[in-house]
Design an enzyme around this catalytic site. Structure first.
Site: not given
Ligand code: AMP
Length: 291
Positions: A32, A34, A37
């Site tokens: 998902a 954005h 990522h």
């Molecule tokens: P997730 O898919 O939510 O597990 O996130 C994957 C990676 O993206 C993790 O290292 C998160 O900390 C990073 N991440 C998620 N949202 C953000 C954001 N808004 N800004 C920067 N990094 C993000």
């Protein structure tokens, strides 16, 4: 972009690239995708020859099975976004591929007690699952550099501890939080907010900003109480915590003067979506992980 489902195939491909002297950057995600990522993949592309992104909704880190069921899955759009951004490999494994024996076989690891702070008080078992999957993914992707977001402050702190503790040969790089124009931290879960809740959600960020602004005018306890009261006054908000901690140990602090790296972290239910956010309030030690 090459899409790989098998762990052995990815390891083989990476080993041969590394044998040719190529450096590898790795961005683990749950999909998902954005711009938060994508900012990580951009950093990875700047600093490495090859970029690997994984999409794996890891069941072992969901203490709330309803959250796992509702977690958004948008593989088609994700693949498109990643190929447009020049990613070399998308690793998209099944649960069986990541946990061939038994997904529930416990990864019993202690992150020096840091796993019991902040999120750890509200999401039992969550960080064990995170440690388990990151360790496994690092064994498969064998990257030189690992990219994580400051958005999950405790997560990167614990992974940093684990990498050092277990001597995993990888360098962790942490990128800043990417926000929507109105300040809401980008999150895969934001799409689940109702229109009304989405309008209110930036209060999380403005409260963090106000806390930073008033850091010298109030005590830590007062700042935490002010933030919690503010959240409690908003319709549909149910705050779990707003905590000001030492950025290294994640332990609660009493006074800002005694610490040179300080972070404010929060978790708030906005409708039926649990959002987290954080802000570094003080960084006099130029914490070296942060990009
Ligand atoms: P997730 O898919 O939510 O597990 O996130 C994957 C990676 O993206 C993790 O290292 C998160 O900390 C990073 N991440 C998620 N949202 C953000 C954001 N808004 N800004 C920067 N990094 C993000």
């Amino acid at each position: 972009m090459k899409v790989i489902n098998q762990a052995a195939e990815l390891t083989h491909a990476i080993k041969s690239l590394k044998a040719k002297g190529k450096s590898v950057g790795f961005v683990p995600t749950m999909g998902a995708l954005h711009n938060g990522h994508i900012s990580l993949t951009r950093h990875a592309a700047e600093e490495n020859d090859v970029v690997v992104v994984s999409i794996f909704v890891n069941p072992t880190q969901f203490n709330d099975k309803d959250d796992l069921k509702k977690y958004p899955r948008t593989l088609e759009a994700d693949s498109k976004l990643l190929s447009e951004n020049g990613i070399d490999f998308l690793f998209y494994p099944t649960v069986e591929e990541i946990y061939p024996d038994d997904e529930n076989h416990a990864f019993d690891y202690s992150f020096g007690g840091m796993e019991n702070e902040l999120e750890g008080k509200h999401r039992p078992g969550h960080f064990n699952g995170v440690g388990q999957v990151v360790k496994r993914l690092l064994e498969i992707a064998i990257p030189d550099n690992l990219y994580m977001g400051q958005k999950d402050f405790q997560q990167f702190s614990l992974i940093n501890y684990m990498i050092n503790d277990l001597n995993i040969p990888v360098t962790l790089r942490v990128a800043p939080i990417i926000r929507e124009k109105d300040g809401l931290a980008m999150s895969s879960r934001n799409v689940r907010l109702s229109a009304k809740d989405r309008k209110q959600a930036p209060i999380l960020h403005t409260t963090l900003e106000e806390t930073k602004l008033f850091i010298d005018a109030f005590t830590v306890k007062e700042l935490e109480e002010m933030a919690m009261n503010k959240f409690a006054s908003v319709e549909n908000f149910k705050p779990e915590y707003f905590t000001i901690s030492d950025g290294y140990t994640l332990k609660d602090i009493v006074s800002v003067e005694d610490h040179d790296f300080i972070v404010a972290s929060l978790a708030v239910w906005v409708g039926d979506v649990r959002l987290i956010d954080n802000m570094i309030l003080k960084n006099d030690s130029s914490a070296r992980l942060l990009i």
